[in-house]
Design a protein around this motif. Structure first.
Motif, short mmCIF file in Angstrom:
data_model
loop_
_atom_site.label_atom_id
_atom_site.label_comp_id
_atom_site.label_asym_id
_atom_site.label_seq_id
_atom_site.Cartn_x
_atom_site.Cartn_y
_atom_site.Cartn_z
N GLY A 28 -3.94 0.82 7.36
CA GLY A 28 -4.77 0.33 8.46
C GLY A 28 -5.67 1.42 9.02
O GLY A 28 -5.65 2.57 8.57
N SER A 45 0.83 -2.96 12.64
CA SER A 45 0.42 -4.34 12.90
C SER A 45 -0.56 -4.43 14.07
O SER A 45 -1.51 -5.22 14.04
CB SER A 45 1.63 -5.24 13.15
OG SER A 45 2.29 -4.92 14.36
N VAL A 104 -9.26 -4.34 13.35
CA VAL A 104 -9.86 -4.84 12.11
C VAL A 104 -10.69 -6.08 12.42
O VAL A 104 -10.24 -6.99 13.10
CB VAL A 104 -8.76 -5.15 11.07
CG1 VAL A 104 -9.32 -5.89 9.88
CG2 VAL A 104 -8.10 -3.85 10.62
N LEU A 162 -10.41 -1.72 4.06
CA LEU A 162 -9.02 -1.27 4.08
C LEU A 162 -8.64 -0.71 2.72
O LEU A 162 -9.10 -1.20 1.69
CB LEU A 162 -8.08 -2.43 4.43
CG LEU A 162 -8.27 -3.08 5.79
CD1 LEU A 162 -7.40 -4.33 5.90
CD2 LEU A 162 -7.93 -2.10 6.91
N LEU A 181 -4.07 -3.70 12.86
CA LEU A 181 -4.64 -4.78 12.05
C LEU A 181 -5.01 -5.98 12.92
O LEU A 181 -5.86 -6.78 12.54
CB LEU A 181 -3.68 -5.18 10.93
CG LEU A 181 -3.52 -4.12 9.84
CD1 LEU A 181 -2.46 -4.54 8.82
CD2 LEU A 181 -4.82 -3.82 9.14
#
Length: 191
Positions: A41, A75, A82, A88, A78
């Motif tokens: 990430g 997490s 993102v 990525l 992301l």
């Protein structure tokens, strides 16, 4: 390999689905149902995510990312950093959770984000016209990812949705379903 985020969907309040495609549009390496990839990430943290799309689709990979409350940057990044068009770093697919090629029956048991590898199993089993049932346990409809796909004409006859059960109730359903399986059935669980 470098992949581009082509599409983002919010599957549940805590689960984000990312569609990843090649930078140059070239076909991606094939994978077997149940495979996963390592995704680095934006914070540099690498995590593994199951590929949950149609296994024969070489145009892109689909992953689902659950926001973990105790995230150390994987997490959460992301989810928060993102966007469509983000690049990525993604490994080639690896398969440590394989689907047997021939069985009298397949029983798939998923809970929460555990649906991801079992969804790819369901795609393959449907393609092979195999006899299977997918038991999906979630706290509520709002927390059950991929319901539009699972309740579609393609999968609805195979889906047994279990919502809001307590742990002892889940265990009872699982024991009952495993006991009722045909001889030589294959049973897979995740979640």
């Amino acid at each position: 390999m470098k992949l581009i985020v082509e599409r983002i969907e919010q599957a549940t309040p805590q689960i984000r689905v990312l569609r990843l495609t090649g930078v140059d549009g070239a076909p991606l390496p094939p994978y077997e149902p149940g495979a996963h990839v390592d995704v680095r990430g934006p914070t540099g943290v690498t995590r593994q995510y199951s590929l949950c799309g149609t296994p024969h689709d070489r145009c892109g990979y689909t992953i689902a990312v659950k926001r973990e409350l105790a995230s150390r940057g994987g997490s959460a990044a992301l989810h928060d950093q993102v966007t469509i068009g983000s690049e990525l770093e993604v490994s080639a697919p690896r398969s440590l959770f394989r689907l047997a090629e021939a069985a009298a029956e397949y029983v798939l048991i998923a809970a929460g984000i555990g649906i991801t590898p079992l969804l790819s199993f369901a795609y393959r089993l449907k393609q092979r016209d195999a006899h299977f049932t997918l038991h999906y346990f979630a706290r509520s409809r709002d927390e059950a990812a991929f319901l539009p796909v699972l309740e579609s004409q393609e999968f609805a006859a195979h889906l047994q949705l279990h919502l809001g059960l307590e742990p002892d109730e889940v265990a009872a359903v699982v024991r009952q379903r495993v006991a009722a399986a045909l001889p030589h059935a294959q049973v897979y669980t995740c979640g």
